[in-house]
Design an enzyme around this catalytic site. Sequence first.
Site, mmCIF file in Angstrom:
data_model
loop_
_atom_site.group_PDB
_atom_site.id
_atom_site.type_symbol
_atom_site.label_atom_id
_atom_site.label_comp_id
_atom_site.label_asym_id
_atom_site.label_seq_id
_atom_site.Cartn_x
_atom_site.Cartn_y
_atom_site.Cartn_z
ATOM 1 N N HIS A 1 -1.062 -5.424 6.569
ATOM 2 C CA HIS A 1 -2.463 -5.080 6.816
ATOM 3 C C HIS A 1 -3.459 -6.103 6.274
ATOM 4 O O HIS A 1 -4.625 -6.063 6.630
ATOM 5 C CB HIS A 1 -2.802 -3.710 6.211
ATOM 6 C CG HIS A 1 -2.971 -3.731 4.728
ATOM 7 N ND1 HIS A 1 -1.927 -3.703 3.863
ATOM 8 C CD2 HIS A 1 -4.092 -3.809 3.954
ATOM 9 C CE1 HIS A 1 -2.376 -3.747 2.621
ATOM 10 N NE2 HIS A 1 -3.688 -3.809 2.636
HETATM 11 C C1 UD1 Z 1 -8.848 -2.244 2.216
HETATM 12 C C2 UD1 Z 1 -8.964 -3.169 0.996
HETATM 13 C C3 UD1 Z 1 -7.595 -3.729 0.648
HETATM 14 C C4 UD1 Z 1 -6.583 -2.609 0.463
HETATM 15 C C5 UD1 Z 1 -6.573 -1.753 1.724
HETATM 16 C C6 UD1 Z 1 -5.612 -0.590 1.610
HETATM 17 C C7 UD1 Z 1 -11.070 -4.395 0.841
HETATM 18 C C8 UD1 Z 1 -11.717 -5.730 1.008
HETATM 19 N N1 UD1 Z 1 -9.812 -4.325 1.288
HETATM 20 O O1 UD1 Z 1 -8.425 -3.040 3.315
HETATM 21 O O2 UD1 Z 1 -7.697 -4.442 -0.564
HETATM 22 O O3 UD1 Z 1 -5.316 -3.186 0.262
HETATM 23 O O4 UD1 Z 1 -7.901 -1.230 1.926
HETATM 24 O O5 UD1 Z 1 -5.406 0.020 2.852
HETATM 25 O O6 UD1 Z 1 -11.684 -3.488 0.336
HETATM 26 N N2 UD1 Z 1 -9.892 1.625 9.583
HETATM 27 C C9 UD1 Z 1 -9.784 2.799 10.305
HETATM 28 N N3 UD1 Z 1 -9.728 3.967 9.607
HETATM 29 C C10 UD1 Z 1 -9.777 4.022 8.247
HETATM 30 C C11 UD1 Z 1 -9.898 2.832 7.526
HETATM 31 C C12 UD1 Z 1 -9.949 1.633 8.202
HETATM 32 O O7 UD1 Z 1 -9.729 2.784 11.524
HETATM 33 O O8 UD1 Z 1 -9.704 5.136 7.698
HETATM 34 C C13 UD1 Z 1 -9.891 0.331 10.310
HETATM 35 C C14 UD1 Z 1 -11.244 -0.111 10.823
HETATM 36 O O9 UD1 Z 1 -11.039 -0.807 11.999
HETATM 37 C C15 UD1 Z 1 -11.684 -1.072 9.724
HETATM 38 C C16 UD1 Z 1 -10.370 -1.718 9.325
HETATM 39 O O10 UD1 Z 1 -9.410 -0.672 9.429
HETATM 40 O O11 UD1 Z 1 -12.625 -2.004 10.165
HETATM 41 C C17 UD1 Z 1 -10.357 -2.318 7.947
HETATM 42 O O12 UD1 Z 1 -10.700 -1.338 6.954
HETATM 43 P P1 UD1 Z 1 -11.324 -1.807 5.550
HETATM 44 O O13 UD1 Z 1 -11.530 -0.637 4.693
HETATM 45 O O14 UD1 Z 1 -12.477 -2.736 5.771
HETATM 46 O O15 UD1 Z 1 -10.193 -2.747 4.937
HETATM 47 P P2 UD1 Z 1 -8.628 -2.516 4.796
HETATM 48 O O16 UD1 Z 1 -7.961 -3.499 5.678
HETATM 49 O O17 UD1 Z 1 -8.225 -1.088 4.924
#
Ligand code: UD1
Length: 353
Positions: free
Chosen positions: A203
Amino acid sequence: MNVISVVGARPQFVKLAPMERAFLTGGATHRTIHTGQHYDHAMSDGFFDTLGIEPPAWNLGVGSGNHGAQTGSMLEEIENVLIDARPDCVIVYGDTNSTLAATVAAVKLHFPVAHLEAGLRSFNRRMPEEHNRVLTDHAADLLLAPTEVAAGHLAREGLADRTVVVGDVMVDVLLEAAERSIGINLGWPDGIADSPYVLATIHRAENTDDPHRLASIIDALAGLDLPVVLPVHPRVRTLAAGRGLELATGSLIPIEPLDYVRMIAAVREATAVVTDSGGLQKEAFVLGTPTTTVRTETEWVETLEGGWNVLSPSVDDISRNVSRPTPIADRGTPYGSGFAAVTAAAAVMEHYA
Ligand code: UD1
């Protein structure tokens, strides 16, 4: 004592579970702010249910966005909550954008901040998590380090005075979940119910943002000899769909994200793990499942001792690394024996009650 924890992303809910319990047992008032960084049921509420965490007192519903916009919205919302709630201490967890936003909001209001999982470093300044860790450690008042290695990093940055080594709270949760998970039905799709399998998760931005990198990792996993169960992070599902990248290909079996207890059972039963997650590297190490980490470095350097975890920055090496023999080296207990949360909560209460 009035403690507020701020969490937002999946690994932070895991760390919150034993900390909340330790504060409540210690007689503190504990409430949680959920920033809403993760919001899908499988990424958020499911963890609160499985781990028996109290529902958050505040859910800010901030959601996804670019780093600056996401962190900025959280900062503004958390500030509003803290102005009214007036905590004796704010606890922040790990290295996500929620961690940094909460830290900045609290220090500017002069509320003490304790950072749980302080001192981890990848020394890779391109990682958003590395920015979040370094900035949080330098702003926070109390640094709760999981290991001596982490405390050493803090000392080299002039932060020894604020540091206490407490052990790793993820091991507290892991040991409990491992017991609960004995005999659990993993509910795998037909065909792999009784066969050996590899468990994979990917991820991180450095593996997913570049379309060629993600495609080549998918190809490498699809080409492994064993079935590869891939609980898919929504970020990867969205990116793959947008790029027309098929996940159900070759050996790969994409599934929905697992709840915590099933994930622990899945790691324990797997022949091997392939991942870029920090938490999973450690969980596999503690449970004795050989791991291949698709990164150039790891913050959890103890897992590399004895070959239980190997780094595989080159996608071409994944297959060879996965098929290496199971290491025989004793793993020891570098992350503690399951009492870190009690130690960490006691340190907070001693400093700020
Ligand atoms: C975040 C953390 C990372 C951690 C990870 C655990 C930061 C910079 N990164 O990354 O350190 O290892 O969480 O999972 O804070 N999305 C959904 N549903 C959700 C959450 C996310 O669809 O419930 C999708 C969206 O498209 C979103 C993308 O995932 O834009 C990324 O989510 P985001 O919270 O920005 O970062 P993670 O990759 O989850």
